[in-house]
Design an enzyme around this catalytic site. Structure first.
Site, PDB file in Angstrom:
ATOM      1  N   HIS A 154      47.553  52.899  39.339  1.00  0.00           N
ATOM      2  CA  HIS A 154      48.559  51.881  39.668  1.00  0.00           C
ATOM      3  C   HIS A 154      49.910  52.564  39.927  1.00  0.00           C
ATOM      4  O   HIS A 154      50.627  52.231  40.864  1.00  0.00           O
ATOM      5  CB  HIS A 154      48.730  50.896  38.502  1.00  0.00           C
ATOM      6  CG  HIS A 154      47.638  49.863  38.393  1.00  0.00           C
ATOM      7  ND1 HIS A 154      47.330  48.997  39.414  1.00  0.00           N
ATOM      8  CD2 HIS A 154      46.807  49.530  37.363  1.00  0.00           C
ATOM      9  CE1 HIS A 154      46.349  48.179  39.011  1.00  0.00           C
ATOM     10  NE2 HIS A 154      46.017  48.483  37.784  1.00  0.00           N
ATOM     11  N   HIS A 164      43.274  54.906  34.848  1.00  0.00           N
ATOM     12  CA  HIS A 164      43.439  53.611  35.519  1.00  0.00           C
ATOM     13  C   HIS A 164      44.923  53.331  35.788  1.00  0.00           C
ATOM     14  O   HIS A 164      45.318  53.072  36.931  1.00  0.00           O
ATOM     15  CB  HIS A 164      42.830  52.515  34.635  1.00  0.00           C
ATOM     16  CG  HIS A 164      42.925  51.139  35.208  1.00  0.00           C
ATOM     17  ND1 HIS A 164      41.878  50.526  35.853  1.00  0.00           N
ATOM     18  CD2 HIS A 164      43.941  50.242  35.246  1.00  0.00           C
ATOM     19  CE1 HIS A 164      42.252  49.332  36.261  1.00  0.00           C
ATOM     20  NE2 HIS A 164      43.495  49.120  35.908  1.00  0.00           N
ATOM     21  N   GLU A 165      45.740  53.404  34.732  1.00  0.00           N
ATOM     22  CA  GLU A 165      47.154  53.065  34.900  1.00  0.00           C
ATOM     23  C   GLU A 165      47.857  54.090  35.793  1.00  0.00           C
ATOM     24  O   GLU A 165      48.789  53.747  36.525  1.00  0.00           O
ATOM     25  CB  GLU A 165      47.850  52.947  33.541  1.00  0.00           C
ATOM     26  CG  GLU A 165      47.285  51.843  32.616  1.00  0.00           C
ATOM     27  CD  GLU A 165      47.201  50.462  33.262  1.00  0.00           C
ATOM     28  OE1 GLU A 165      48.017  50.153  34.149  1.00  0.00           O
ATOM     29  OE2 GLU A 165      46.295  49.682  32.878  1.00  0.00           O
ATOM     30  N   GLU A 178      44.620  46.978  42.357  1.00  0.00           N
ATOM     31  CA  GLU A 178      43.458  47.296  41.520  1.00  0.00           C
ATOM     32  C   GLU A 178      42.541  48.290  42.233  1.00  0.00           C
ATOM     33  O   GLU A 178      41.863  49.083  41.592  1.00  0.00           O
ATOM     34  CB  GLU A 178      42.726  45.990  41.163  1.00  0.00           C
ATOM     35  CG  GLU A 178      41.873  46.063  39.922  1.00  0.00           C
ATOM     36  CD  GLU A 178      42.627  46.334  38.626  1.00  0.00           C
ATOM     37  OE1 GLU A 178      43.871  46.217  38.579  1.00  0.00           O
ATOM     38  OE2 GLU A 178      41.961  46.696  37.643  1.00  0.00           O
TER      39      GLU A 178
END
Ligand code: ZN
Length: 502
Positions: free
Chosen positions: A268, A264-265, A294
């Site tokens: 980003h 997820h990170e 997101e």
């Protein structure tokens, strides 16, 4: 004009540098700083925030922006210079509408409120934090008041995080989404629960971290321009386009936590790393909205990282890393475990199907708190009612109910939650478009190759930074506005296969 533009860039660079130093202090506080440093660090960050606000609102910036208007208007909308001036003007107008004294009051209150929440949540004591939350609501309303002319009082706060969006447009999208999700959730949760015990054994931390790093290296996260460290609540932070860091946390009895938060990170971070390097130090060198940001984290975490193809490549590697724990768990058992759908209390632990119900509940509560139809003291009770009605599960306490998310206790009420769900919707739209352009992407993912997808995202989304708004970007990339259909189709396809939906 060139001299004026250079002067504007120099001034914006100073603001950027102060903000980057603030981000570095914050990263340090969240990773390595001893607890004894907390009080001084809070003061130092306050001093920096005040300095950068002073620089950002210097009237000389306003004069330069005025002087540059004819130049801006002589250029095509999407030229770098016109975009820089346009985005800088938007930020300047935003910053100068709010009095510095109010910003200082807000900063101080948020630090206090956050501190109370860190004690109130473990104590399961909403009353302890209620007065602070009431003040947060007052301040949030006051902040909205500096931007008159809105339709709903939440609009300026939503617009700040997701420029161009307002309560009525988000509400319409969310209602349609909820109506589409409810029957799917109903049908899946009526079935026998999936056995995910294979994920809940002992998995040593060092091996989990090594596996996650290998995955994101293959994604294309650039370790010459980033690093990963441990923290309590994972986040991505950027000090320059050449230094975009991520953090993670490991649970030794929950294999999913570190792996999926790392993916997820990294999503980003790859967005920020992919921004045109020529934008360094300007307001264009940031992701364009919380929803688009997101969408990128969710793409790598879910659309890629929870897909069948991805694990066809990676599961044998994971089994090799944890032979005792996973040696006898079949691929199908593992794949079903990481995609288990269930009614749950905690937003951050929710699966792809039920996830959006959580931000939608919070979004509607924010609107009601702001427009006065809901009082803070009634919030815990209303929270329980909404969870019972929308998700079919009633929180047994406030700790895992209204106190679970930091957002309202360390930040404003309003604009905090819609980005998560907008991100899921946009992510599916962008991914669909990428697959139409490159139908070979799924086979490549199943072979552990991600360059085609990563390069497509860079070329169509990442490189632009904040040049285009979320709405402009989605129209340019997909040919149409925000649309839930690709996302619903994705969920029905994937979970229809897993759960044999009608
Ligand atoms: Zn995120």
């Amino acid at each position: 004009m060139e001299i004026k533009l250079q002067e504007l860039k120099n001034r914006l660079m100073e603001v950027n540098d102060l903000e980057a130093v603030g981000a570095l202090l914050n990263w340090d506080q969240s990773t390595y700083m001893p607890s004894g440093g907390a009080a001084a660090r809070g003061r130092q960050m306050g001093t920096l925030a005040q300095l950068s606000h002073e620089k950002a609102t210097n009237p000389e910036i306003g004069r330069l922006l005025d002087a540059l208007r004819p130049y801006e208007e002589s250029l095509p909308y999407e030229s770098d210079d016109a975009s820089l001036i346009r985005v800088a003007r938007r930020q300047y107008e935003l910053a100068t509408k709010v009095p510095p004294a109010f910003m200082a009051q807000l900063q101080t209150h948020m630090a206090e409120s956050y501190d109370i929440w860190t004690r109130a949540r473990p104590a399961d004591d909403f009353k302890m934090v209620q007065p602070a939350l009431e003040k947060t609501l007052d301040l949030s309303r006051q902040l909205a008041g500096y931007f008159p002319g809105y339709e709903h009082i939440a609009d300026p706060l939503i617009d700040y995080a997701d420029y161009g969006m307002k309560a009525s447009t988000v509400r319409a999208v969310f209602n349609e989404l909820r109506d589409n999700l409810a029957p799917i959730v109903q049908e899946i949760t009526a079935q026998a629960p999936v056995d995910d015990s294979c994920l809940h054994q002992f998995f040593p931390e060092d091996k989990q971290l090594a596996f996650g790093l290998d995955v994101i290296k293959r994604f294309g996260y650039d370790f010459d321009r980033g690093r990963q460290d441990k923290t309590h609540h994972p986040f991505m932070t950027k000090f320059s386009l050449g230094d975009v860091r991520i953090t993670t946390r490991v649970q030794e009895h929950d294999l999913g936590e570190a792996i999926f938060s790392t993916m997820h990170e990294s999503g980003h971070a790859m967005y920020e790393m992919g921004i045109n390097r020529a934008y360094e130090g300007t307001p264009l060198a940031n992701g364009t909205s919380s929803g688009v940001h997101e969408s990128q984290s969710r793409t790598w975490e879910n659309l890629v990282g929870r897909s069948r193809g991805f694990w066809q490549f990676f599961y044998p590697k994971l089994q090799a890393a944890f032979p005792e724990q996973l040696g006898s768990a079949s691929f199908e058992t593992f794949y079903r475990a990481i995609n288990k759908v269930q009614r749950s209390l905690i937003r951050t632990d929710a699966d792809e199907v039920t996830y959006n119900l959580h931000p939608i509940i919070r979004f509607n509560l924010e609107l009601e708190l702001l427009d006065g139809s809901l009082e803070v003291r009634n919030l815990p009770e209303v929270w329980r009612e909404r969870y019972t009605a929308a998700i079919g599960i009633t929180p047994p306490d406030d700790k895992d109910g209204v106190l679970q998310d930091v957002h309202w206790y360390g930040g404003l009420i309003g604009g905090a939650f819609q980005g998560y769900t907008l991100g899921n919707i946009l992510g599916a739209q962008f991914f669909d478009t990428a697959l139409s352009a490159h139908p070979e992407i799924p086979q490549q993912i199943a072979a552990g190759e991600f360059d085609t997808l990563h390069n497509w995202l860079k070329e169509n989304i990442y490189q632009y930074g904040s040049k285009f708004t979320a709405d402009e970007l989605v129209r340019r990339v997909t040919g149409g506005p925000l649309d839930i259909k690709p996302y619903i189709a994705y969920l029905k396809r994937k979970y229809g296969e897993l759960y044999k939906l009608s």
